[in-house]
Motif scaffolding. Sequence first.
Motif, PDB file in Angstrom:
ATOM      1  N   ASP A 268       0.823  -1.209   0.000  1.00  0.00           N
ATOM      2  CA  ASP A 268       0.000   0.000   0.000  1.00  0.00           C
ATOM      3  C   ASP A 268       0.862   1.265   0.000  1.00  0.00           C
ATOM      4  OD1 ASP A 268      -2.182  -1.672  -0.018  1.00  0.00           O
ATOM      5  OD2 ASP A 268      -2.650  -1.402   2.117  1.00  0.00           O
ATOM      6  N   ALA A 269       1.984   1.240   0.717  1.00  0.00           N
ATOM      7  CA  ALA A 269       2.884   2.393   0.719  1.00  0.00           C
ATOM      8  C   ALA A 269       3.480   2.619  -0.669  1.00  0.00           C
ATOM      9  CB  ALA A 269       3.999   2.185   1.753  1.00  0.00           C
ATOM     10  N   ARG A 270       3.821   1.544  -1.355  1.00  0.00           N
ATOM     11  CA  ARG A 270       4.360   1.680  -2.718  1.00  0.00           C
ATOM     12  C   ARG A 270       3.303   2.244  -3.662  1.00  0.00           C
ATOM     13  NH1 ARG A 270       7.564  -3.936  -2.647  1.00  0.00           N
ATOM     14  NH2 ARG A 270       9.474  -3.144  -1.724  1.00  0.00           N
ATOM     15  N   ARG A 271       2.084   1.783  -3.512  1.00  0.00           N
ATOM     16  CA  ARG A 271       1.006   2.299  -4.360  1.00  0.00           C
ATOM     17  C   ARG A 271       0.772   3.785  -4.098  1.00  0.00           C
ATOM     18  NH1 ARG A 271      -3.588  -2.466  -3.980  1.00  0.00           N
ATOM     19  NH2 ARG A 271      -2.579  -3.896  -5.415  1.00  0.00           N
ATOM     20  N   GLY A 272       0.912   4.196  -2.854  1.00  0.00           N
ATOM     21  CA  GLY A 272       0.694   5.600  -2.500  1.00  0.00           C
ATOM     22  C   GLY A 272       1.751   6.523  -3.057  1.00  0.00           C
ATOM     23  N   ARG A 273       2.945   6.000  -3.321  1.00  0.00           N
ATOM     24  CA  ARG A 273       4.035   6.821  -3.869  1.00  0.00           C
ATOM     25  C   ARG A 273       3.931   6.993  -5.378  1.00  0.00           C
ATOM     26  NH1 ARG A 273       7.937   3.954  -0.070  1.00  0.00           N
ATOM     27  NH2 ARG A 273       8.098   2.448  -1.741  1.00  0.00           N
ATOM     28  N   ARG A 274       3.099   6.194  -6.026  1.00  0.00           N
ATOM     29  CA  ARG A 274       2.983   6.271  -7.484  1.00  0.00           C
ATOM     30  C   ARG A 274       2.062   7.375  -7.912  1.00  0.00           C
ATOM     31  NH1 ARG A 274       2.756  -0.134  -8.966  1.00  0.00           N
ATOM     32  NH2 ARG A 274       4.846  -0.539  -8.301  1.00  0.00           N
TER      33      ARG A 274
END
Length: 93
Positions: A87-93
Motif C-alpha cells: 500500500d505504501a508503494r502504491r501511495g508513492r505512485r
Amino acid sequence: MTAPDHEPHEEPAAPAPGADELSVRDRALLALERRPWPGPGAKERAIREELGISPVRYYQLLNALIEDERALREDPVTVNRLRRVRDARRGRR
C-alpha cells in the motif's frame, strides 16, 4: 536387511480449492518471506533453490497470496506487513 521403521517423508497434497488450509507451496512462500535477508541476492538465490521458481514468479504468487484470507489467518504479522509495504508503494505512485 531390514525395512526402515518409518515411511519416507512425503509432502502433503495441496488442499482442494476452497479448503480452509493453505497449500504447502503457499506456506513455503510465507516462511521464506518471514526470514531476514542480508541482501537481495541471498533472497533471490533462496527463491530459486528452495522453491524452484524465478523471483518474478515468487512475487506474483506472493502478491496474490496476501489477498487470501487463509494466509491472513495463517500468518497475520507477515501478511499485514506485506500489505502495508504494498500500500505504501502504491501511495508513492
